[in-house]
Design an enzyme around this catalytic site. Structure first.
Site, PDB file in Angstrom:
ATOM      1  N   CYS A 129       0.750  -0.933   8.928  1.00 54.53           N
ATOM      2  CA  CYS A 129       2.122  -1.547   8.494  1.00 54.53           C
ATOM      3  C   CYS A 129       1.039  -3.026   8.237  1.00 54.53           C
ATOM      4  O   CYS A 129       1.118  -4.509   9.065  1.00 54.53           O
ATOM      5  CB  CYS A 129       2.615  -1.809  10.242  1.00 54.53           C
ATOM      6  SG  CYS A 129       2.952  -1.227  10.933  1.00 54.53           S
TER       7      CYS A 129
ATOM      8  N   ALA B 185       0.952  -5.448   5.045  1.00 51.63           N
ATOM      9  CA  ALA B 185       1.154  -6.143   4.476  1.00 51.63           C
ATOM     10  C   ALA B 185       1.920  -7.470   4.752  1.00 51.63           C
ATOM     11  O   ALA B 185       2.392  -7.269   6.207  1.00 51.63           O
ATOM     12  CB  ALA B 185       2.782  -5.449   3.370  1.00 51.63           C
TER      13      ALA B 185
ATOM     14  N   GLY C  30      -0.919  -8.792   4.254  1.00 46.84           N
ATOM     15  CA  GLY C  30      -2.035  -8.881   3.866  1.00 46.84           C
ATOM     16  C   GLY C  30      -3.054  -9.808   4.220  1.00 46.84           C
ATOM     17  O   GLY C  30      -4.386 -10.104   4.354  1.00 46.84           O
ATOM     18  N   GLY C  31      -2.499 -10.900   5.396  1.00 44.88           N
ATOM     19  CA  GLY C  31      -3.651 -11.534   5.913  1.00 44.88           C
ATOM     20  C   GLY C  31      -4.852 -11.096   6.586  1.00 44.88           C
ATOM     21  O   GLY C  31      -5.878 -11.644   6.336  1.00 44.88           O
ATOM     22  N   LYS C  32      -4.088  -9.922   8.233  1.00 42.95           N
ATOM     23  CA  LYS C  32      -5.702  -9.444   8.351  1.00 42.95           C
ATOM     24  C   LYS C  32      -6.390  -8.455   7.677  1.00 42.95           C
ATOM     25  O   LYS C  32      -7.257  -8.159   8.072  1.00 42.95           O
ATOM     26  CB  LYS C  32      -4.518  -8.811   9.874  1.00 42.95           C
ATOM     27  CG  LYS C  32      -3.836 -10.072  10.280  1.00 42.95           C
ATOM     28  CD  LYS C  32      -3.104  -8.763  11.920  1.00 42.95           C
ATOM     29  CE  LYS C  32      -1.999  -9.837  12.225  1.00 42.95           C
ATOM     30  NZ  LYS C  32      -0.954 -10.477  11.558  1.00 42.95           N
TER      31      LYS C  32
ATOM     32  N   ASP D  98       0.804   0.168   4.265  1.00 42.86           N
ATOM     33  CA  ASP D  98       1.986  -0.195   4.972  1.00 42.86           C
ATOM     34  C   ASP D  98       3.247   0.935   4.722  1.00 42.86           C
ATOM     35  O   ASP D  98       3.529   1.594   3.408  1.00 42.86           O
ATOM     36  CB  ASP D  98       1.611  -1.877   4.305  1.00 42.86           C
ATOM     37  CG  ASP D  98       3.441  -2.151   4.696  1.00 42.86           C
ATOM     38  OD1 ASP D  98       3.032  -2.997   5.548  1.00 42.86           O
ATOM     39  OD2 ASP D  98       4.529  -2.603   4.023  1.00 42.86           O
TER      40      ASP D  98
ATOM     41  N   ASP E 231       3.775   6.099   5.764  1.00 38.93           N
ATOM     42  CA  ASP E 231       3.799   6.073   7.460  1.00 38.93           C
ATOM     43  C   ASP E 231       3.256   5.846   7.735  1.00 38.93           C
ATOM     44  O   ASP E 231       2.203   6.712   7.888  1.00 38.93           O
ATOM     45  CB  ASP E 231       4.811   6.685   7.653  1.00 38.93           C
ATOM     46  CG  ASP E 231       5.494   6.801   8.892  1.00 38.93           C
ATOM     47  OD1 ASP E 231       5.087   5.628   9.511  1.00 38.93           O
ATOM     48  OD2 ASP E 231       7.216   7.348   8.891  1.00 38.93           O
TER      49      ASP E 231
ATOM     50  N   ASP F 257      -0.137  -4.204  13.568  1.00 39.51           N
ATOM     51  CA  ASP F 257       1.343  -4.972  13.848  1.00 39.51           C
ATOM     52  C   ASP F 257       2.036  -4.751  13.863  1.00 39.51           C
ATOM     53  O   ASP F 257       2.351  -4.213  12.809  1.00 39.51           O
ATOM     54  CB  ASP F 257       0.389  -6.174  12.691  1.00 39.51           C
ATOM     55  CG  ASP F 257       1.637  -7.405  13.113  1.00 39.51           C
ATOM     56  OD1 ASP F 257       1.988  -7.029  14.249  1.00 39.51           O
ATOM     57  OD2 ASP F 257       1.490  -8.889  11.996  1.00 39.51           O
TER      58      ASP F 257
ATOM     59  N   CYS G 278       4.747  -9.865  16.834  1.00 47.45           N
ATOM     60  CA  CYS G 278       5.161 -11.469  16.849  1.00 47.45           C
ATOM     61  C   CYS G 278       6.228 -11.754  16.979  1.00 47.45           C
ATOM     62  O   CYS G 278       7.771 -11.876  16.865  1.00 47.45           O
ATOM     63  CB  CYS G 278       5.479 -11.828  15.247  1.00 47.45           C
ATOM     64  SG  CYS G 278       6.020 -10.676  14.378  1.00 47.45           S
TER      65      CYS G 278
END
Length: 420
Positions: free
Chosen positions: A237, A239, A241-243, A258, A284, A298, A351
């Protein structure tokens, strides 16, 4: 119609979509709601819609005394937008005339322009003084009630204050890049926080790919997972893409997955801008195979931790999807565990402010998998308070933390190690 009024009309449309159709602002943007506006107009329409949603309770309280009955939604949203502008220092003559013009050109509600004119003139006279006396807007009951049960009334008041204040801009810099030219305040966790940043893409170092936007709380999962050079890492998951970029910048060989093709395209653009590399998969998370040293999940969640940046969320949603999300998270966590090599580790995060999407998921997983252990020591990074570490061994972050620094997103994370 002037550019400013076109932006206002677009903001009203966005409010109609959120409050009438239950759509999130991100969905509206993706469907082209801002396409006909110049960049300045897009920014203005977004800002007006966000500020109105953030101040909805205050606007409705002020309008209530001037309305015998609630007008049609579109007209009500014009009044709300006008009230927020007037009570935030907008010039009365320009704001009132603009709102009257928007309603007068509506094919169904044009006859209500007189109502809009009369109400907003009264608001211009009395509203700003009343505005300052009103309480900070509360969350809708469907969300406020479970949060009070979880964290207590005082903590939720602190969260609501953080939501109303909005969010500054946090960035993560590439290793070895000096981002101090941007100004801002270094945070103890390693992010740089900038207030009043303006247009992000115009900031120094953006085009060069020296950094990316990432809330300080969202930067912690990859920091704690600590993927190393030579390790095989999987970001589920992934996008936008920070991590993924954090792990790639650390030297790991990263595969980013993603389910959304458009979101993977955005991730690809971010990698290209920053000059970082990762294998990209549109697919998936539950169908992935292989064995990895480090897995980051995430998981899809209620996103209730991001309300200070997305005030549309509590207005567009009603909590009815929570059950399905919680079930999906449990499935994803269990499947992600099968992708971790013996001796490897999994970072589970959401989050969300709801324990059912964080603490409870990890507690149940620890009971289910005898080869799983929560690594508490890994959570002890600079800036993390000892009482943020939870009973089952995760890390709970909330918007009311760091109030003197401008808050943070609500997040839950746990680093889970597999027996060698």
């Amino acid at each position: 119609m002037s550019d400013a009024n076109h932006a206002r009309r677009t903001a009203v449309y966005l409010l109609d979509q959120v409050l009438g159709e239950g759509r999130l602002l991100a969905e509206c943007y993706a469907s082209g709601a801002l396409e006909k506006l110049a960049p300045e107009g897009r920014a203005r329409a977004q800002r007006l819609a966000v500020e109105t949603l953030r101040s909805l309770e205050r606007a409705d309280r002020i309008l209530k005394k001037h309305l015998k009955k609630t007008p049609p939604l579109m007209v009500m949203n014009v009044l709300r937008l006008g009230t927020v502008e007037l009570c935030s220092g907008g010039a009365a003559h320009g704001v009132v005339n603009a709102m009257v013009a928007i309603v007068s050109k509506h094919r169904h509600h044009g006859q209500l322009k007189g109502l809009v004119n009369a109400v907003l003139r009264k608001v211009a006279e009395e509203g700003p003084a009343e505005w300052a006396k009103l309480r900070i807007p509360r969350l809708p009951n469907w969300l406020r009630k479970p949060l009070v049960q979880a964290w207590g009334a005082e903590a939720v008041l602190g969260m609501e204050a953080a939501h109303y204040a909005g969010a500054p801009l946090d960035i993560t810099g590439k290793p070895g890049v000096d981002v101090q030219a941007l100004g801002g305040v270094p945070l103890p966790t390693g992010s740089l926080r900038i207030s009043g940043a303006g247009q992000v893409s115009a900031l120094p170092g953006y085009q060069a790919g020296d950094w990316w936007v990432q809330d300080a709380a969202a930067a912690l999962p990859a920091l704690i997972l600590n993927a190393q050079p030579g390790e095989q890492a999987l970001d589920l998951c992934a996008a936008p893409g920070g991590k993924t970029m954090q792990m790639a910048a650390a030297g790991a060989s990263v595969t980013a997955v993603d389910a959304s093709e458009s979101r993977v395209a955005r991730l690809r653009e971010n990698l290209e801008r920053t000059g970082l590399e990762a294998g990209l998969v549109v697919g998936d998370a539950l169908e992935q195979t292989g064995q990895y040293d480090a897995v980051l999940l995430d998981a899809p969640c209620s996103a209730t931790g991001t309300i200070r940046r997305h005030p549309d969320l509590p207005q567009a949603k009603d909590g009815s999807e929570f059950g399905a999300l919680i079930e999906l998270q449990a499935q994803m966590l269990a499947h992600a565990w099968t992708l971790v090599k013996p001796g490897g580790r999994l970072m589970y995060c959401t989050c969300s402010l709801l324990p059912d999407e964080g603490e409870c998921q990890v507690e149940e997983a620890l009971d289910m998998f005898p080869d799983m252990a929560a690594d508490r020591d890994a959570l002890k990074v600079p800036g993390v308070e000892a009482d943020w570490i939870t009973e089952e061994g995760g890390l709970r972050l909330r918007p009311d933390y760091w109030p003197e620094r401008g808050g943070m997103d609500g997040f839950y994370m746990a680093l889970l190690r597999k027996t060698a």
